[in-house]
Write a protein that holds these residues in place. Structure first.
Motif, short mmCIF file in Angstrom:
data_model
loop_
_atom_site.label_atom_id
_atom_site.label_comp_id
_atom_site.label_asym_id
_atom_site.label_seq_id
_atom_site.Cartn_x
_atom_site.Cartn_y
_atom_site.Cartn_z
N TRP A 49 0.82 -1.21 0.00
CA TRP A 49 0.00 0.00 0.00
C TRP A 49 0.86 1.26 0.00
N SER A 50 1.94 1.24 0.76
CA SER A 50 2.81 2.42 0.81
C SER A 50 3.43 2.70 -0.55
N MET A 51 3.65 1.67 -1.35
CA MET A 51 4.26 1.86 -2.66
C MET A 51 3.27 2.37 -3.70
N ILE A 52 2.00 1.97 -3.58
CA ILE A 52 1.05 2.31 -4.65
C ILE A 52 0.04 3.39 -4.26
N SER A 53 -0.05 3.72 -2.98
CA SER A 53 -1.13 4.61 -2.52
C SER A 53 -1.10 5.97 -3.23
N GLN A 54 0.10 6.48 -3.51
CA GLN A 54 0.19 7.79 -4.16
C GLN A 54 -0.19 7.74 -5.64
N LEU A 55 -0.30 6.53 -6.18
CA LEU A 55 -0.63 6.38 -7.61
C LEU A 55 -2.11 6.08 -7.84
N ILE A 56 -2.85 5.86 -6.75
CA ILE A 56 -4.29 5.61 -6.87
C ILE A 56 -5.02 6.95 -6.83
N HIS A 57 -5.73 7.27 -7.91
CA HIS A 57 -6.46 8.54 -7.89
C HIS A 57 -7.86 8.28 -7.33
N TRP B 33 0.78 -7.11 -8.94
CA TRP B 33 -0.65 -7.21 -9.23
C TRP B 33 -1.28 -5.83 -9.33
N ALA B 34 -0.66 -4.84 -8.68
CA ALA B 34 -1.23 -3.49 -8.67
C ALA B 34 -1.29 -2.89 -10.07
N MET B 35 -0.46 -3.37 -10.99
CA MET B 35 -0.47 -2.83 -12.35
C MET B 35 -1.76 -3.19 -13.09
N LEU B 36 -2.55 -4.09 -12.52
CA LEU B 36 -3.83 -4.46 -13.12
C LEU B 36 -5.00 -3.63 -12.59
N LEU B 37 -4.75 -2.74 -11.66
CA LEU B 37 -5.82 -1.91 -11.09
C LEU B 37 -6.34 -0.91 -12.11
N LEU C 171 -5.12 2.95 -11.13
CA LEU C 171 -3.71 3.26 -10.95
C LEU C 171 -3.23 4.15 -12.09
N GLN C 172 -2.77 5.35 -11.75
CA GLN C 172 -2.23 6.28 -12.74
C GLN C 172 -0.72 6.38 -12.54
N VAL C 173 0.03 6.07 -13.58
CA VAL C 173 1.49 6.07 -13.49
C VAL C 173 2.03 7.33 -14.17
#
Length: 290
Positions: free
Chosen positions: A96-104, A260-264, A267-269
């Motif tokens: 979560w700490s790695m992807i939370s900033q990328l979830i809009h 797996w987060a890349m399938l969300l 997720l905005q990269v």
């Protein structure tokens, strides 16, 4: 914005007579550049009533690209509080700490309206790009090569602009990409509500598109395949920022649990986060005024 009410929703299209649907397809094709022709429609079952329905397909002969009609509709753009909680619970605190900033996140769960448009069934193939623009030999691109059929390649933003300027296409608005990836169901992942099994991941992360059976298994309800291929999208607004969606296929088979987060779907990269600032191209066109 089109004034063809029948394509403003899947339900409207299904309720229209066959004659009216044929008339609409002919009207659209007559307004597109001469290189387009009507192709065999993509067949789906309406998730609401289980009835079979035909999605119109328009084929670009010059650039050998099929585009499906994406019906208009409303959806929640961004992650609702429920989705945020689901994502937090799927992975570890470190994930979560790695992807939370990328979830809009969504704005108060308000619906966003999407007007109908055309989207390419597949990402742009390498050979199509090579025949139409100069691809730099200095870039280290993911190797999607496969003898089993055409495959995409990643490009720089400048290469993408060169191709779009030549062909008249555009990249998807970010809202459009997410709308398509959520499939009328507010999907958490581009393949449903749960982290996919290995077999489903094989389908979703397909990177060659020469087999009709595999192509269909990789396609969603709109008939769009290859959403796990990274794609440029446009945020619009004041900055008119370009970001990247998808990208799981570039890491598949996954070597790290958090990939797996890349399938969300939410997720905005940022482009700067992509190796070499490269991504694939998903082509779109507005519906012509009729």
């Amino acid at each position: 914005m089109t004034n063809i009410t029948e394509i403003n929703s899947l339900e409207n299209w299904q309720n229209a007579s066959r004659e009216r649907r044929e008339d609409i397809c002919n009207s659209i094709i007559n307004k597109l550049p001469g290189r387009f022709q009507l192709a065999k429609p993509y067949l789906i079952k309406n998730p609401q009533n289980g009835k079979e329905i035909e999605i119109p397909c328009f084929y670009d002969e010059l650039y050998e690209t099929p585009l499906n009609l994406i019906f208009g509709g409303d959806f929640i753009y961004g992650a609702s509080s429920q989705h945020i909680e689901s994502i937090r619970n799927i992975g570890t605190p470190n994930d979560w700490s790695m992807i939370s900033q990328l979830i809009h996140q969504s704005e108060d769960n308000e619906n966003t309206h999407i007007s109908p448009f055309l989207m390419s069934r597949f990402p742009v193939y390498e050979w199509v790009l090579e025949e139409n623009i100069n691809l730099s030999n200095d870039e280290e691109r993911p190797d999607f090569y496969n003898e089993d059929g055409p495959f995409p390649t990643y490009v720089t933003l400048q290469e993408a602009k060169s191709f779009l300027e030549k062909t008249g296409y555009r990249v998807p608005w970010d809202t459009e990409w997410e709308y398509v990836s959520k499939e009328f169901n507010n999907n958490l992942f581009i393949c449903g509500e749960e982290i996919p099994s290995r077999d489903l991941s094989d389908d979703i992360c397909l990177t060659q598109f020469g087999d009709a059976r595999l192509n269909r298994a990789a396609s969603n309800i709109f008939g769009i395949a290859g959403l796990a291929i990274a794609a440029f999208t446009r945020l619009g607004g004041v900055s008119d920022e370009i970001i990247v969606r998808g990208g799981a296929a570039g890491f598949y088979p996954f070597q790290h649990p958090s990939q797996w987060a890349m399938l969300l779907t939410e997720l905005q990269v940022p482009l700067k986060n992509m190796p070499g600032q490269l991504a694939g191209l998903r082509l779109c066109l507005d519906i012509p005024n009729i």
